[in-house]
Write a protein that holds these residues in place. Structure first.
Motif, short mmCIF file in Angstrom:
data_model
loop_
_atom_site.label_atom_id
_atom_site.label_comp_id
_atom_site.label_asym_id
_atom_site.label_seq_id
_atom_site.Cartn_x
_atom_site.Cartn_y
_atom_site.Cartn_z
N ILE A 164 26.18 61.84 64.62
CA ILE A 164 25.44 61.96 63.36
C ILE A 164 24.58 60.71 63.19
O ILE A 164 25.07 59.59 63.30
N ASN A 165 23.30 60.93 62.90
CA ASN A 165 22.36 59.83 62.69
C ASN A 165 21.53 60.09 61.43
O ASN A 165 21.21 61.25 61.11
N GLY A 166 21.23 59.04 60.75
CA GLY A 166 20.38 59.14 59.57
C GLY A 166 19.05 58.42 59.81
O GLY A 166 18.96 57.53 60.66
N SER A 180 16.41 61.81 56.14
CA SER A 180 16.97 62.92 56.92
C SER A 180 18.30 62.53 57.55
O SER A 180 18.62 61.34 57.68
N ALA A 181 19.08 63.54 57.93
CA ALA A 181 20.34 63.36 58.67
C ALA A 181 20.36 64.38 59.78
O ALA A 181 20.04 65.57 59.58
N ASN A 182 20.72 63.94 60.98
CA ASN A 182 20.76 64.81 62.15
C ASN A 182 22.18 64.82 62.72
O ASN A 182 22.83 63.77 62.78
N VAL A 183 22.64 65.97 63.15
CA VAL A 183 23.95 66.09 63.76
C VAL A 183 23.82 66.89 65.05
O VAL A 183 23.06 67.86 65.12
N ASN A 217 19.96 69.71 61.13
CA ASN A 217 19.11 68.70 60.52
C ASN A 217 18.91 69.06 59.05
O ASN A 217 18.72 70.22 58.70
N GLN A 226 16.67 67.46 55.65
CA GLN A 226 15.65 66.46 55.37
C GLN A 226 15.05 66.70 53.99
O GLN A 226 14.91 67.82 53.53
N SER A 286 15.93 72.19 56.03
CA SER A 286 17.11 72.10 56.88
C SER A 286 16.93 72.97 58.12
O SER A 286 16.08 73.87 58.14
#
Length: 452
Positions: free
Chosen positions: A67-69, A113-116, A298, A300, A321
């Motif tokens: 997980i990254n933001g 945003s956040a990505n997984v 994702n 955002q 999303s």
């Protein structure tokens, strides 16, 4: 748990002893325990096992959700221009050009945003996890091999100190004996019952004995420093060994050792583990022919405005999303994986050849170690008998000389023979102890012998 507690108490007691006084007393067992805690090579091997544990966690982490933001804030000093054709029905007759410049965008934009990403299937991951655990096992074997080498070095260094201490004791005894004989001969010479050459002959013997004593003292200092280095004791402290050579000269223990079949050597275990690792590398390369599947997601929110203070107004922010599955399918890599697999198979053949050679070498090493130990025991018995005979000869020569029926030369020669017999006996005793250590190592029981 008991072993760790013993080691802690041992180190604590030695630390207190080092602070309280400069002299430290210890047995062989205590020296071995201390060396396994303080020796630099053992410490580095222990750190390597910790690295392997971290490697397992590192490999496991790659299979867990990633997980990254992200946050962006951008300013466009000059908004890019997009050209449109100046044609009906959107054309502007007032513009003489055949194109209309149009600016699409605002001065300020921002996004949050956040990505997984979650691995669903990847053959190389499971192989890599197993390889990491196998590597951990290899580092454990490396640690055991290092500890075995340290035990061997400490034992031989410990015996070397004991031998040099015994040599000093015998040299001092010999020097005292020769001094007594020298004083008596001088008195006889002054009384006219002995010649000057008799005094000179014994003086030469006395000088040789004193030289031998000084050499033994120097050898003791060197062997003591080597032992302290092996067990991790500071050089400025004095080391006093509580045992003597006779305590390690057990014929029953040697007889049992000669009949011991031994254990599988750690070198073979290391090679087996290396073969297993290369086999896992083959599986890893083969698994890369299969597709890998990941879940991706994702979310955002983005906003914009012509003024900075309007960018973060809630009415200017909009969300989006994405959920999906990503599949990577290998098609052609120029036969790269095939070449890697071929190389791995050749490496396995090399390791198997090395393993066969190691096993044969171990058999030869065990045979040589047993033969050397048996030979050293026989020589020790001979040297022990020679020592007793040399003492008898010296006593008889001394009595004959005192009673006036023997010559001074006989006494000097008998004394020299006695000193040589003592040196040969100590050398044979040390060789026997070293051969015993070599056999324990060849049988793969050197480390277990101190654990029991």
């Amino acid at each position: 748990m008991k072993k760790n507690l013993f080691a802690f108490l041992l180190i604590f007691s030695f630390s207190f002893a080092l602070q309280a006084q400069e002299q430290v007393r210890m047995t062989l067992e205590e020296a071995l325990s201390l060396s396994l805690e303080n020796n630099v090579n053992v410490k580095n091997a222990q750190l390597e096992t910790m690295i392997s544990k971290a490697t397992i966690k590192e490999t496991t982490a790659s299979g867990l959700p990633q997980i990254n933001g992200a946050f962006d804030l951008n300013y466009n000093p000059a908004i890019p221009v997009v050209f449109l054709p100046n044609e009906p029905p959107f054309g502007d007759p007032s513009i003489p050009s055949d194109v209309i410049p149009a600016r699409f965008g605002v001065s300020f934009t921002s996004s949050l945003s956040a990505n997984v990403r979650q691995m669903i299937f990847d053959g190389s991951f499971f192989v890599g996890l197993r390889a990491a655990k196998t590597y951990k096992q290899l580092t454990d074997y490396d640690l055991e091999k290092t500890e075995t080498d340290v035990i061997e070095s400490v034992k031989k260094a410990y015996f070397g100190v004991l031998v040099n201490q015994e040599r000093i004791r015998l040299a001092q005894s010999n020097l005292s004996r020769v001094d007594t004989l020298l004083n008596e001969t001088r008195a006889l010479n002054e009384a006219g019952f002995a010649e000057k050459i008799d005094v000179s002959r014994i003086q030469v013997q006395r000088n040789n004995t004193f030289t031998q004593l000084e050499r033994s003292r120097a050898a003791l200092e060197i062997s003591m420093q080597v032992l302290k280095l092996q067990i991790g004791l500071p050089m400025e402290y004095d080391l006093d060994l509580e045992e003597n050579l006779e305590e390690f000269n057990s014929l029953e223990e040697v007889s049992a050792l000669l009949e011991d079949p031994g254990n599988e050597r750690i070198e073979v275990k290391q090679l087996n583990t290396n073969i297993e690792l290369v086999g896992l590398d083959i599986k890893n390369n083969q698994s890369q022919y299969m597709p890998s599947i990941d879940f991706v997601g994702n979310i955002q929110r983005a906003g914009a405005g012509n003024e900075l203070n309007s960018v973060f107004n809630s009415q200017n922010w909009f969300g989006s999303s994405l959920l999906g599955v990503s599949m990577t399918i290998p098609i052609f890599d120029g036969f790269l994986k095939s070449a890697k697999i071929q190389k791995n198979r050749i490496q396995i053949q090399q390791l198997e050849n090395q393993r066969n050679y190691i096993r044969e070498s171990i058999r030869s090493e065990v045979f040589s170690a047993k033969t050397n130990l048996k030979n050293d025991l026989s020589l020790l018995q001979v040297q022990e008998e020679n020592l007793e005979l040399a003492r008898e000869v010296f006593d008889m020569a001394r009595i004959k000389y005192t009673e006036g029926v023997g010559s001074n030369l006989e006494v000097v020669e008998a004394d020299a023979a006695l000193i040589e017999a003592e040196i040969n006996y100590l050398s044979a005793l040390y060789d026997g102890l070293v051969s015993k250590v070599d056999l324990e190592k060849a049988l793969g029981i050197l480390k277990t012998s101190i654990e029991n």
